[in-house]
Write an enzyme that holds these catalytic residues in place. Sequence first.
Site, PDB file in Angstrom:
ATOM      1  N   SER A 120       6.162  -2.903  -0.365  1.00 22.84           N
ATOM      2  CA  SER A 120       6.293  -2.414  -1.735  1.00 22.84           C
ATOM      3  C   SER A 120       5.171  -1.422  -2.051  1.00 22.84           C
ATOM      4  CB  SER A 120       6.231  -3.604  -2.698  1.00 22.84           C
ATOM      5  OG  SER A 120       6.297  -3.155  -4.028  1.00 22.84           O
ATOM      6  N   GLY A 121       5.525  -0.340  -2.744  1.00 25.69           N
ATOM      7  CA  GLY A 121       4.541   0.699  -3.042  1.00 25.69           C
ATOM      8  C   GLY A 121       3.399   0.257  -3.931  1.00 25.69           C
ATOM      9  N   HIS A 122       3.723  -0.500  -4.997  1.00 23.78           N
ATOM     10  CA  HIS A 122       2.694  -0.757  -6.014  1.00 23.78           C
ATOM     11  C   HIS A 122       1.640  -1.771  -5.601  1.00 23.78           C
ATOM     12  CE1 HIS A 122       3.882  -4.683  -7.909  1.00 23.78           C
ATOM     13  NE2 HIS A 122       5.030  -4.409  -7.337  1.00 23.78           N
ATOM     14  N   THR A 176      20.788   7.477  -5.805  1.00 22.67           N
ATOM     15  CA  THR A 176      20.033   8.720  -5.662  1.00 22.67           C
ATOM     16  C   THR A 176      18.599   8.415  -5.263  1.00 22.67           C
ATOM     17  OG1 THR A 176      21.414   9.761  -7.324  1.00 22.67           O
ATOM     18  CG2 THR A 176      19.276  10.790  -6.917  1.00 22.67           C
ATOM     19  N   ASN A 219       0.638 -14.221  -0.937  1.00 21.33           N
ATOM     20  CA  ASN A 219       0.157 -13.522  -2.125  1.00 21.33           C
ATOM     21  C   ASN A 219      -0.805 -14.350  -2.967  1.00 21.33           C
ATOM     22  OD1 ASN A 219       2.920 -14.694  -2.256  1.00 21.33           O
ATOM     23  ND2 ASN A 219       2.601 -14.496  -4.452  1.00 21.33           N
ATOM     24  N   CYS A 225       4.371 -14.902 -11.159  1.00 17.82           N
ATOM     25  CA  CYS A 225       5.659 -15.519 -11.450  1.00 17.82           C
ATOM     26  C   CYS A 225       5.502 -16.928 -12.018  1.00 17.82           C
ATOM     27  CB  CYS A 225       6.504 -15.571 -10.187  1.00 17.82           C
ATOM     28  SG  CYS A 225       6.442 -14.044  -9.275  1.00 17.82           S
ATOM     29  N   GLN A 233       2.223  -8.069   0.848  1.00 15.16           N
ATOM     30  CA  GLN A 233       0.770  -8.165   0.660  1.00 15.16           C
ATOM     31  C   GLN A 233      -0.007  -7.581   1.840  1.00 15.16           C
ATOM     32  OE1 GLN A 233      -1.152  -9.288  -1.935  1.00 15.16           O
ATOM     33  NE2 GLN A 233       0.637  -9.672  -3.205  1.00 15.16           N
TER      34      GLN A 233
HETATM   35  C1  LIG Z   1       4.694  -8.615  -5.173  1.00 13.14           C
HETATM   36  C2  LIG Z   1       5.379  -9.313  -4.065  1.00 13.14           C
HETATM   37  C3  LIG Z   1       6.773  -9.224  -3.908  1.00 13.14           C
HETATM   38  C4  LIG Z   1       7.658  -8.481  -4.884  1.00 13.14           C
HETATM   39  O1  LIG Z   1       7.475  -7.093  -4.785  1.00 13.14           O
HETATM   40  P1  LIG Z   1       7.951  -6.140  -5.999  1.00 13.14           P
HETATM   41  O2  LIG Z   1       7.783  -4.766  -5.466  1.00 13.14           O
HETATM   42  O3  LIG Z   1       7.049  -6.441  -7.143  1.00 13.14           O
HETATM   43  O4  LIG Z   1       9.375  -6.483  -6.285  1.00 13.14           O
HETATM   44  C5  LIG Z   1       7.347  -9.876  -2.840  1.00 13.14           C
HETATM   45  N1  LIG Z   1       6.606 -10.580  -1.969  1.00 13.14           N
HETATM   46  C6  LIG Z   1       5.276 -10.672  -2.070  1.00 13.14           C
HETATM   47  C7  LIG Z   1       4.504 -11.426  -1.047  1.00 13.14           C
HETATM   48  C8  LIG Z   1       4.608 -10.051  -3.131  1.00 13.14           C
HETATM   49  O5  LIG Z   1       3.296 -10.160  -3.244  1.00 13.14           O
END
Ligand SMILES: *Cc1c(COP(=O)(O)O)cnc(C)c1O
Length: 391
Positions: free
Chosen positions: A197-199, A235, A149, A323, A177
């Site tokens: 992860s979606g976002h 849920t 990341n 972080c 990523q």
């Molecule tokens: C953002 C990220 C996460 C954490 O994902 P979240 O959906 O924000 O909890 C874990 N690992 C990597 C490599 C990321 O970039």
Amino acid sequence: MIYLDNAATTKVAEDVFAAMKPYFCEQYANPSAIYTFAGKAMKAVDAARKSVAELIGAQANEIYFTAGGSESDNWAVKAAAETYKAKGKHIITSTIEHHAVLHTCQYLEKQGYEVTYVNVDEHGVVKLDELAAAVREDTVLISIMAANNEIGTIQPLKEIGEIARKNGILFHTDAVQAYGHIPLNVDALGIDMLSASGHKMHGPKGIGLLFIRKGVRIGAYMHGGAQERSRRAGTLNTPGIVGMGAAACLAASNLGENMKKVAAIRDYLIRRVLEEIPYSRLNGHPVDRLPGNASFCFRFIEGESLLILLDQKGICASSGSACTSGSLDPSHVLLAIGLPHETAHGSLRLSLSEETTKEEIDFTVEELKKIVERLRSISPLYEDFCRNQEG
Ligand SMILES: *Cc1c(COP(=O)(O)O)cnc(C)c1O
């Protein structure tokens, strides 16, 4: 505003938002209910499960929806450790993992597990010989991220998968990523568990997934109801799941094209920065890197000051990891690739999206040049350096 922090989070795509919308106020049923009204919600969840699975060559019934990447990482690592503790209590990971994996491993160390943190080379690539040598009789899990990341380096997943398979060890990859940004196939790469992860891929926040290969018997992490085949209670987050499904469809339909387009603008950015800003360096692998990632270090300056001055020009950037901001320690990733503390402090991560334009990059580079010059003009380190050069 110029948004160059897509590695921290992305904008929800308009199509994704449109797909989610009916599942708030219209199709709001609990998908697990048995009446007809709930059927449409469950159908949408099933379709999304198929879409997110297809993007990595998995089966729909190997996908477990979670609340995000951190939960998926925690689940995979802790549950593998717990489930296989009779076989052994040794885990292998790398020094450059996201904190969701690193801090989970540190937690397990306190519970009596042993963890080997394999080193990376100067480009941030995991040392495969070290990884192979770290394997023991009692090793139960290898967890190595797909792409970093902070510095964008893509790992040799196929080779890692082969080491795991040959030794009968589970292979988990944090692909948060990489998922939706580069091609991934869980069979070709020998992956047993994968977090996404979606976002991070134009879907909503608060939704993620863990792929668990059929036959891998790790236990549940969240206990409660029988959702997700009794492996992840709670849920179902219908709008979130539908959104991640739509984001996966969008990524799948344009993957090659998007990669080329984003990488071209990124390469233009990298070339300009390295040519026009003295004492700058690119972090991460020169070729095997995420299309949207450009990570730099500028000597004699503080990354934090750089971010504040960029923000004054409307440019959103990061020093590396969200972080680590607010802490004075330099990034563990930059130290792991061998940078001295001083250099690691002057880091800047610019992460692009499909919407980033050449004009935005031109503006950013021009402002960056001025800001770096200004910060160096007041830097005692730079003054010392110049004096030594003359003397
Ligand atoms: C953002 C990220 C996460 C954490 O994902 P979240 O959906 O924000 O909890 C874990 N690992 C990597 C490599 C990321 O970039």
